[in-house]
Design an enzyme around this catalytic site. Structure first.
Site, PDB file in Angstrom:
ATOM      1  N   HIS A 257       0.829  -1.210   0.000  1.00 14.20           N
ATOM      2  CA  HIS A 257       0.000   0.000   0.000  1.00 14.20           C
ATOM      3  C   HIS A 257       0.856   1.249   0.000  1.00 14.20           C
ATOM      4  CE1 HIS A 257      -1.942  -3.316   2.179  1.00 14.20           C
ATOM      5  NE2 HIS A 257      -2.893  -3.105   1.312  1.00 14.20           N
TER       6      HIS A 257
HETATM    7  S1  FES Z   1       1.745  -0.564   3.158  1.00 18.18           S
HETATM    8 FE1  FES Z   1       0.093  -1.876   3.667  1.00 18.18          FE
HETATM    9  S2  FES Z   1       1.195  -3.620   4.321  1.00 18.18           S
HETATM   10 FE2  FES Z   1       2.810  -2.286   3.837  1.00 18.18          FE
END
Ligand code: FES
Lengths: 690, 175
Positions: B140
């Site tokens: 993410h």
């Molecule tokens: S940014 Fe969501 S798990 Fe690493």
């Protein structure tokens, strides 16, 4: 389950829900308001006991499945790891394994109760047949569950039972291959048995729902066998039946706990602590005790197909019971002849069970045939005939009359029946012990063990000395693959500190790797490592030892046993005697004699041992006086070595034995207090009904 | 019935309460083994013992990944430039304020040892990626600097430092 309920919840949210799904009303009408005959005796609590056992088996089973590996190479080990490493794994496994026996015991009592009081008669035929279906499913489930630990009895039990189907004409062989998923019992068999063993209990639960449904439509039978007529004959299920059932369940839990905590292997087979070996069949293949009567019927018929047919027929005949027995009177209490024949039939069943555990030879075969004939005669001749010729005694007018007539009399028949049952079950269990007999053999003498009895603990010094003997002598040939160095520092063991265990581990060289270069390398042992094996594989072990691979010793104290004979096996149940394994090891190590007795010839490369089955053992006398030095001043004699090694091996076979006995003691105190409270609560509640 | 309730109301109540309470205590106690069995078993715990890692093969600017208790541990041999960069950042500007000094061992500041599990939802960040010369999580988009401190969300916390110590200049023990 007994018609639309008039139950109306008062809370508006519940009312809203109830209008859409009347489940609270269903529960209320089935288990609260449901009218139950007021004269039910304690044999009727076995329905509740069975429900509890089904719940216990499903719960413990699902949990065991979380830790179990259904693979032919890993199953045995994974069960050992459950018992040794999983928190309370030993408890969960004992609950499940002994639970199967308790489940069957309860179902047999439930069935004999139905038989005695005529609970299969109109209008309860479907209820009875559903019960027979549950029983059949239980047998299939129990059998497949017994295969999962993948010990010797698992493997050979699976082989023998699946081979029953080879008796089918023309298709037999193909059916058996289909069941196995191979040309012999193997990994595919184990996998499908695991899947089915997980599935079937939920089917059982489904049929149990139908069984209870049918029960609530027809209403419960009762000891008098007369249908309820007025309100006065009945009491509401809650609190009356509920509290009585709870009391019954609590008493049953006490009995069950005796097995879980004190006699976990009493009903099991020592051979099942030996990993499955497709090359060696155990001397006596015996099914679990609950199949023994049918096993006896199978063996008493000298034709393969006919034997299998007779065995299945012995169960299927129960389906037709409601029509075979056309007598109008339900309860055998009022059938003078029916009662006598019932008890004869009961003894026939116990007798068949006893014979099922005996070797199929001599007088046992003849007796087996007689009892088989009697078994079928009861259903096919006696019951139909009695219906025509018997004059029953007068029935009470109503259930209420029956209760009045009984009040003031003691429950002596119940007590004597319980005693008879306990004796019968121990006879079966003991019969199984008999089957392990090795012919013409002298039993090892019983030694004194610090770990015997309900409060037994390991003698730390003996375990430590035994470890030393193992390390210096036994470990040259025998592996100890389920024991890790860290175990030496665990509570209930030799009592070393973690630092001592780590130092002990570091004295060993352990193979590890591959390293970054892809090579295997040796490093000093760590606490997490297991005792390394003296030989790289089984073939090497065999080659180095004249063709007989020295067995792994981790479980040897549980994998060796001998028959105790009548009446010892009954006494053993109460005295908690279960030290056959250590007695055997202790005797074997001292049982070498240079000159075999007259008339006994020992083949080349074998040695005479008084206590080894068959007397010709491949292991030469392993230890002599003074061979291992002790620092604590204990005598360095063979007798002392043998005793210490046996103690050590008992610990390796069951490292949590002390925890088991300690928890058992606490559970017993709790259950006895609770049963007492339940007893008085039950009396209080029922005081209102009398 | 009415007579008996009137005669001994307290005794009756006490009996019912005592029985109910005992049943409740027993029921709760019986639950314990069923819950406790879910915890790591003894062999898993034993396998989680401390491990030693030799640092000699890790050149400056490189990093290695080792496993301890089933978790990936990044061991980075940071360059001078990286160390200077992360130490120059004002701590108060960070999402999860912590100095680089507090996340490394004195005298061994070139070594960064962190658990390589993104504090957002557990993916493994990729080393030497992202805008901060540190770690970038592909799941993410969280970014960490060369000290393993989160610099850009959604991750809320810095990469945790596992317990470890230097047994010699070129060897660490994790755990
Ligand atoms: S940014 Fe969501 S798990 Fe690493």
């Amino acid at each position: 389950m007994s018609g639309p309920s008039d139950y109306q919840p008062s809370h508006p949210a519940l009312k809203w829900f109830e209008q859409r799904l009347p489940i609270i009303g269903l529960v209320h009408s089935s288990f609260v308001a449901y009218p139950t005959p007021r004269n039910l005796n304690y044999w009727w609590t076995f329905g509740a006991i069975l429900s509890m056992m089904l719940g216990v088996q499903i719960l413990t089973g699902v949990i065991l499945a979380m830790h179990y590996t259904p693979h032919a190479d890993l199953a045995f080990k994974s069960v050992e790891l459950i018992v040794r490493d999983v928190n309370y794994g030993w408890l969960l496994r004992n609950m499940h394994a002994c639970g199967a026996s308790m489940f069957f015991l309860a179902v047999y009592i439930h069935m004999f109760r139905g038989l005695y009081y005529g609970s299969y008669k109109a209008p309860r035929e479907v209820l009875w047949i559903l019960g027979v279906i549950i029983y059949l499913l239980m047998m299939a489930t129990g059998f497949m569950g017994y295969v999962l630990p993948w010990g010797q009895m698992s493997f050979w039990g699976a082989t023998v039972i699946t081979n029953l189907f080879s008796a089918v004409p023309y298709f037999g062989e193909s059916i058996v291959t289909l069941l196995w998923g191979g040309y012999s019992v193997g990994n595919p068999t184990l996998n499908r048995f695991f899947a089915l063993h997980y599935l079937l209990p939920f089917l059982i639960a489904g049929v149990v729902v139908l069984h209870v449904w049918a029960l609530h439509v027809a209403g419960q039978n009762n000891p008098a066998g007369v249908e309820p007529k007025t309100e006065k004959d009945m009491v509401p299920f809650t609190p009356y039946a509920t509290i009585k059932d709870f009391f019954g369940v609590t008493c049953f839990l006490i009995f069950y706990s005796w097995f879980i905590f004190y006699m976990p292997n009493y009903l099991g087979e020592a051979d099942n602590y030996i990993p499955a070996n497709p090359a060696v069949t155990p001397a006596h293949i015996v099914p679990e005790w609950y199949y023994l009567p049918f096993y006896a019927i199978l063996r008493s018929i000298p034709n393969k197909l006919a034997g299998v047919v007779a065995m299945f027929a012995a169960i299927i005949v129960l389906v037709f019971l409601p029509w075979l027995d056309s007598a109008k009177t339900r309860s055998n209490k009022y059938r003078p002849l029916g009662k006598q024949f019932f008890w004869i039939f009961f003894i026939v069943c116990i007798g068949l069970g006893y014979l099922g555990a005996q070797p199929p030879e001599g007088v046992y075969v003849v007796l087996g045939r007689i009892l088989t004939v009697l078994y079928f005669a009861y259903f096919l001749i006696v019951l139909p005939l009695l219906a025509r010729i018997e004059t029953p005694r007068p029935l009470p007018n109503s259930i209420a009359d029956d209760v009045l007539a009984k009040s003031g009399r003691k429950a002596a028949p119940m007590v004597s029946a319980v005693i008879a049952l306990v004796a019968a079950v121990s006879l079966l269990a003991g019969g199984m012990g008999d089957a392990r007999a090795s012919e013409g053999q002298e039993n090892p003498p019983s030694a004194k063990w610090s770990f015997a009895g309900p409060f037994g603990t390991f003698d730390r010094g003996a375990v430590q000395r035994g470890l030393k003997v193992y390390k210096e002598v036994c470990s040259n040939c025998h592996s100890l693959q389920y024991v890790a160095f860290r175990n030496l520092a665990e509570p209930g063991g030799p009592g070393y500190t973690p630092a001592q265990a780590a130092a002990f581990a570091a004295e060993y060289k352990v193979k590890d790797g591959p390293n970054d270069a892809g090579d295997m390398f040796e490093r000093p042992g760590r606490p997490a490592d297991y005792f390394p094996s003296p030989f790289p594989n089984e073939q090497a072990a065999r080659a180095a030892n004249g063709g007989a691979a020295p067995p792994d010793l981790s479980l040897i104290a549980k994998a060796r046993s001998y028959k105790r004979g009548f009446p010892w096996f009954i006494i053993d149940f109460f005295t908690q005697f279960q030290e056959q394994g250590p007695n055997y090891i202790n005797a074997l190590l001292q049982g070498y004699e240079d000159n075999p007795p007259h008339g006994v010839t020992i083949p080349e490369g074998s040695y005479y041992n008084k206590y080894f089955p068959g007397h010709a053992i491949k292991m030469p006398k392993p230890i002599s006086d003074g061979q291992v030095t002790y620092d604590d001043g204990s005598p360095t004699t063979v007798a002392q070595y043998a005793h210490d090694v046996a103690t050590f091996l008992m610990w390796t076979a069951e490292p949590h034995m002390e925890a088991r006995k300690r928890l058992g003691y606490q559970v017993f105190i709790f259950l006895i207090i609770f049963a007492g409270l339940m007893y008085f609560t039950k009396k209080r509640v029922w005081a209102a009904a009398h | 019935m009415t007579a008996s309730t009137a005669d001994h109301p307290t005794r009756r109540d006490f009996l019912f309460v005592a029985t109910g309470a005992t049943a409740a205590v027993g029921g709760v106690a019986a639950l314990w083994p069923f819950i406790s069995q879910m915890n790591p078993d003894a062999s898993t715990i034993a396998a989680g013992a401390p491990i030693e890692v030799d640092l000699t093969p890790v050149a400056e600017g490189q990093d290695i990944k080792v496993f301890w208790r089933g978790k990936p541990i990044y061991i980075s041999h940071r360059t001078k430039k990286q160390v200077e960069e992360v130490r120059a950042v004002p701590v108060s500007s960070l999402i999860d304020p912590a100095t680089d000094q507090s996340r490394t061992k004195d005298g061994h500041e070139q070594w960064l040892v962190v658990i390589g599990i993104c504090t957002h939802l557990g993916c493994i960040p990729i080393a030497h990626e992202g805008n901060y010369d540190g770690f970038f999580c592909p799941c993410h988009g969280s970014q960490y600097d060369a000290s393993g401190r989160v610099r850009q969300g959604p991750a809320p916390l810095n990469l945790p430092v596992p317990p470890y110590q230097f047994v010699s200049d070129t060897k660490i023990q994790i755990g």
